[in-house]
Every structure is written in C-alpha cells, then in structure tokens.
Write an enzyme that holds these catalytic residues in place. Structure first.
Site, short mmCIF file in Angstrom:
data_model
loop_
_atom_site.label_atom_id
_atom_site.label_comp_id
_atom_site.label_asym_id
_atom_site.label_seq_id
_atom_site.Cartn_x
_atom_site.Cartn_y
_atom_site.Cartn_z
N TYR A 88 16.27 12.43 4.32
CA TYR A 88 16.52 13.41 5.39
C TYR A 88 17.22 14.67 4.85
O TYR A 88 16.68 15.78 4.91
CB TYR A 88 17.35 12.72 6.49
CG TYR A 88 17.87 13.64 7.56
CD1 TYR A 88 17.06 14.63 8.13
CD2 TYR A 88 19.18 13.51 8.02
CE1 TYR A 88 17.55 15.46 9.13
CE2 TYR A 88 19.68 14.32 9.02
CZ TYR A 88 18.85 15.31 9.57
OH TYR A 88 19.35 16.13 10.55
N THR A 133 30.97 11.84 1.96
CA THR A 133 30.99 11.63 3.41
C THR A 133 32.40 11.67 3.97
O THR A 133 33.36 11.29 3.29
CB THR A 133 30.34 10.27 3.75
OG1 THR A 133 30.54 10.00 5.14
CG2 THR A 133 30.94 9.14 2.97
N TYR A 181 30.25 1.22 2.88
CA TYR A 181 29.51 2.49 2.70
C TYR A 181 30.47 3.59 2.24
O TYR A 181 30.25 4.24 1.21
CB TYR A 181 28.82 2.88 4.02
CG TYR A 181 28.35 4.32 4.01
CD1 TYR A 181 27.23 4.69 3.28
CD2 TYR A 181 29.04 5.31 4.72
CE1 TYR A 181 26.81 6.01 3.25
CE2 TYR A 181 28.63 6.62 4.71
CZ TYR A 181 27.52 6.98 3.96
OH TYR A 181 27.11 8.29 3.93
N ARG A 223 31.06 0.14 19.01
CA ARG A 223 30.36 -0.32 17.81
C ARG A 223 31.41 -0.53 16.72
O ARG A 223 32.26 0.35 16.51
CB ARG A 223 29.33 0.73 17.40
CG ARG A 223 28.43 0.34 16.27
CD ARG A 223 27.32 1.36 16.05
NE ARG A 223 27.81 2.64 15.54
CZ ARG A 223 27.05 3.66 15.21
NH1 ARG A 223 25.74 3.57 15.35
NH2 ARG A 223 27.55 4.78 14.76
N1 UFG Z 1 26.28 6.27 19.15
C1 UFG Z 1 26.03 5.71 20.38
N2 UFG Z 1 24.84 5.09 20.58
C2 UFG Z 1 23.89 5.00 19.60
C3 UFG Z 1 24.16 5.59 18.34
C4 UFG Z 1 25.38 6.22 18.14
O1 UFG Z 1 26.85 5.74 21.30
O2 UFG Z 1 22.85 4.40 19.84
C5 UFG Z 1 27.55 6.94 18.95
C6 UFG Z 1 28.37 6.31 17.83
O3 UFG Z 1 29.16 5.28 18.36
C7 UFG Z 1 29.17 7.51 17.32
C8 UFG Z 1 28.25 8.70 17.57
O4 UFG Z 1 27.29 8.26 18.53
O5 UFG Z 1 30.30 7.67 18.10
C9 UFG Z 1 27.51 9.15 16.33
O6 UFG Z 1 26.90 8.02 15.76
P1 UFG Z 1 25.84 8.13 14.57
O7 UFG Z 1 25.39 6.75 14.27
O8 UFG Z 1 24.84 9.17 14.89
O9 UFG Z 1 26.71 8.70 13.39
P2 UFG Z 1 28.04 8.11 12.75
O10 UFG Z 1 29.14 8.99 13.21
O11 UFG Z 1 28.23 6.67 12.96
O12 UFG Z 1 27.63 8.19 11.24
C10 UFG Z 1 27.66 9.35 10.51
C11 UFG Z 1 26.69 9.22 9.33
C12 UFG Z 1 27.12 8.12 8.43
C13 UFG Z 1 28.55 8.34 8.05
C14 UFG Z 1 29.41 8.46 9.27
C15 UFG Z 1 30.82 8.75 8.93
O13 UFG Z 1 25.40 8.99 9.82
O14 UFG Z 1 26.31 8.12 7.30
O15 UFG Z 1 28.94 9.53 10.05
O16 UFG Z 1 31.64 8.30 9.96
F1 UFG Z 1 29.02 7.30 7.35
#
Ligand code: UFG
Length: 331
Positions: free
Chosen positions: A11, A117, A141, A282
């Site tokens: 990506y 990250t 990670y 989560r």
């Molecule tokens: N979320 C939901 N529902 C979903 C998916 C995500 O409510 O189906 C929420 C998550 O709980 C979070 C937010 O949306 O609060 C963003 O979630 P993402 O999965 O899109 O992204 P993350 O913040 O978990 O992850 C990103 C990067 C990772 C990195 C991380 C650092 O994708 O690679 O930030 O915290 F490790």
C-alpha cells in the site's frame, strides 16, 4: 537517484514508487507479493518478485543495479496477528531487514529510509506525540519496528549508515488520479472497511469500543494521506549525505479524528449510509494517538497537503468506487 524500494507493491510502497517517479528518481521494486499487488507497481518500473530476506536473490538485484538509497516498506502490519504469531513478525519485520541491511552495506550503499510506526510509542506518555517520548510498544508489531530502529542506530555507529526512520500515524487515502489505492487482504483498517460497508460489499462496520476517555467515546487517531507520507520520505534524501546521520520523524497531520467522525466523513463523501454495530474494545488499541510533526515540518520542510479526514476519504472513495474489488487479485 536509483532507489531500491523493498515492499514497493504494498500500500504505502506502491504510492511512494509513483511519487519517486514524479520527482525524477528511478525506483526498482522488490516484493514477494505475499501482501503486495503486482498491478500496484507503476508501469515501466523494474520489478523483482523476491523475498528481501533471501540473501542470494537480493545479491543478484544489487549486482544488477547501483543504488543510491534503499527504502523499506515491506513489513507485516497486522497488530492482532503479531500477538498470535510473533515468529512470523520477527522473521519478516526484523530478520529480513537485517539481511537487506547487511547486503546493501556489503555493496557500499549507505543510505536507508525506514517505515516505522507510532505503535513504537505504545500508550503515549503525552499527547500530541513528539519524537522524544519514551518508546514502549504494547504489541510485537510495534516491538519489531522499534528493534529495527535500534539496529539502525547501531549500524550508524558501526558502519556509518545514514538513515531516516518515519513513525507513521494512520496511513489512509489513495492516489489522487485514482490509479492505485488501499487493498489489504484481510482488510482490518477503518476507512476501507467503512467504505466497503457503505457500498454493501462488506458487513456492517463494527465500531470497537464506545467507552474510551475521548469526547465521543471512540478512539482518536491521526489519519495522514499516503502521498503525504511519501513526500516526506523523498524530502529526507537530501539529509542523508553525511555518514552516520540518524533521523527520526513523526508523520501525521496532528488532527485527532474519532472513529465516529471518520465514519461520518465516509457518509458525507460517499453520500451513502455506513451500517454500524457497536462492539467491545479491540485488544491493543490505545485510546488516542496523534502526532506533533513539527520536527518533520521544520527540518524537512514537510507540509501535508491533506490536513483533515474528508479530503483523504475523497481520494479513498474515488479508488474504491472505481475498483470495488481492489486490484482484483485477492486469494
Ligand atoms: N476500528 C473500528 N472498527 C474496525 C476497524 C478499526 O472501530 O473495523 C477502529 C480501531 O479500533 C481504531 C481505529 O478504528 O480505533 C483505526 O483502526 P485501524 O485498524 O484502521 O488502524 P490502527 O490505528 O489500529 O492501526 C494503525 C496501522 C498499524 C499501526 C497502528 C499504530 O494500521 O499498522 O496504526 O497504532 F500499528
């Protein structure tokens, strides 16, 4: 400059390849296509379908090209999977870059740009996050990324490696011309899942946690456009001439956006309703992560073009609308 892009079919890597071309550089991509997409690699870019942890295969690539810089985007990035399968993460995210670094140094290439990250900060001691905050990852990670950062520091000392490590916040969006975008399999990221739910192509979006200590109870994140990330990487090249240079930068807009706000932005941009259900928190999600990117702005002259969630979602929507099956190669 000729630039090796490890993970250039993924990506962020595939977007960076296009930005490199636009800036007049010559990218060469290596990617094992485990998560990357051959179709995401820009036309006419030399492509090697190899694992960059494969020393012999990498040797052949370095023998064929004279690189000025190596960029590394080839990490696995599923936080949850890193908890259940840490060996997979240490092998790909630590052992493979070790091979890449060893090979490039052997071939006299001394400049490296690394995708780190904000997950290296764990639950941050303060917000917004500055680069000097303690790094205490709460999942394998984030730990693998921090391990590579530490390896880079050691190599700067031992071998005069010059490097820039960029701590991304939440990469989002798609190329402005709609040519490429985000297509993970499995998809776990909020914006593509919300768009897919709005299109009726994915199940209702689960909002993970509504009881966080944030204004609307959902997590706050800092969504930053994937092309803005790439531009910062390229701006760093000019800072890597002196051997032993060690650079660390946060890349985010500094704008905290809640999950509910991101969903509202998807609804506004698409004109469609996002069906949602409410689910428990989560595991491993910090309540709030947003950047103070003053350092990148001051030292690299970096200014994100996309400063808020809606224009970022607009680019993502253009791609998902045109390519509802992504690159069409999902297994
Ligand atoms: N979320 C939901 N529902 C979903 C998916 C995500 O409510 O189906 C929420 C998550 O709980 C979070 C937010 O949306 O609060 C963003 O979630 P993402 O999965 O899109 O992204 P993350 O913040 O978990 O992850 C990103 C990067 C990772 C990195 C991380 C650092 O994708 O690679 O930030 O915290 F490790």
């Amino acid at each position: 400059m000729k630039v090796l892009v490890a993970g250039g079919a993924g990506y962020i890597g595939s977007h960076c390849v296009r930005q490199l071309q636009a800036a007049g550089h010559e990218p060469v991509v290596v990617d094992n296509l485990v998560y990357g997409h051959r179709a995401a690699v820009a036309p006419r870019v030399p492509f090697h379908d190899i694992d960059f942890g494969d020393a012999a295969a990498l040797e052949r690539v370095f023998a064929d090209h004279r690189f000025a810089v190596v960029m590394h985007f080839g990490a696995y990035c599923y936080v949850g999977e890193s908890v259940t399968d840490p060996i997979k993460y240490y092998r790909n995210n630590v052992a493979a870059p070790l091979t890449l670094l060893e090979t490039m140094l052997k071939h006299g290439v001394g400049k490296f740009v690394f995708s780190s990250t904000c997950a290296t900060y764990g639950i941050p001691a303060r917000l917004p996050i500055t680069e000097d905050l303690p790094q205490a990852p709460i999942n394998p990670y984030g730990q693998t990324k921090l391990d590579v950062e530490n390896l880079l520091k050691a190599l700067a000392h031992s071998h005069g490696l010059s490097f820039a490590a960029f701590r991304y916040f939440n990469a989002a969006g798609a190329a402005e011309d709609g040519s490429i975008g985000e297509d993970h399999a499995p998809e776990t990221h909020l914006i593509p899942l919300a768009i897919g739910a709005a299109q009726g192509l994915r199940p209702a979006l689960q909002i993970f946690g509504t009881d966080y200590p944030t204004p609307d109870g959902t997590c706050l994140r800092d969504y930053v456009h994937v092309d803005d990330l790439s531009r910062a990487h390229i701006a760093a090249f000019a800072k890597l001439d002196k051997p032993g240079t060690r650079l660390f930068y946060n890349l985010g807009t500094g704008t905290p956006t809640s999950v509910k706000e991101a969903v509202a932005a998807v609804e506004k941009v698409t004109g469609l309703e996002v069906p949602v259900t409410y689910a428990p928190r989560r595991a491993g999600d910090p309540p709030a992560l947003y950047a103070d990117a003053t350092k990148a702005k001051t030292e690299l002259g970096w200014q994100p073009k996309f400063m808020s969630i809606e224009p970022i979602v607009e680019t993502a929507w253009r791609w998902h609308k045109a390519c509802p099956k992504g690159f069409g190669d999902r297994k």
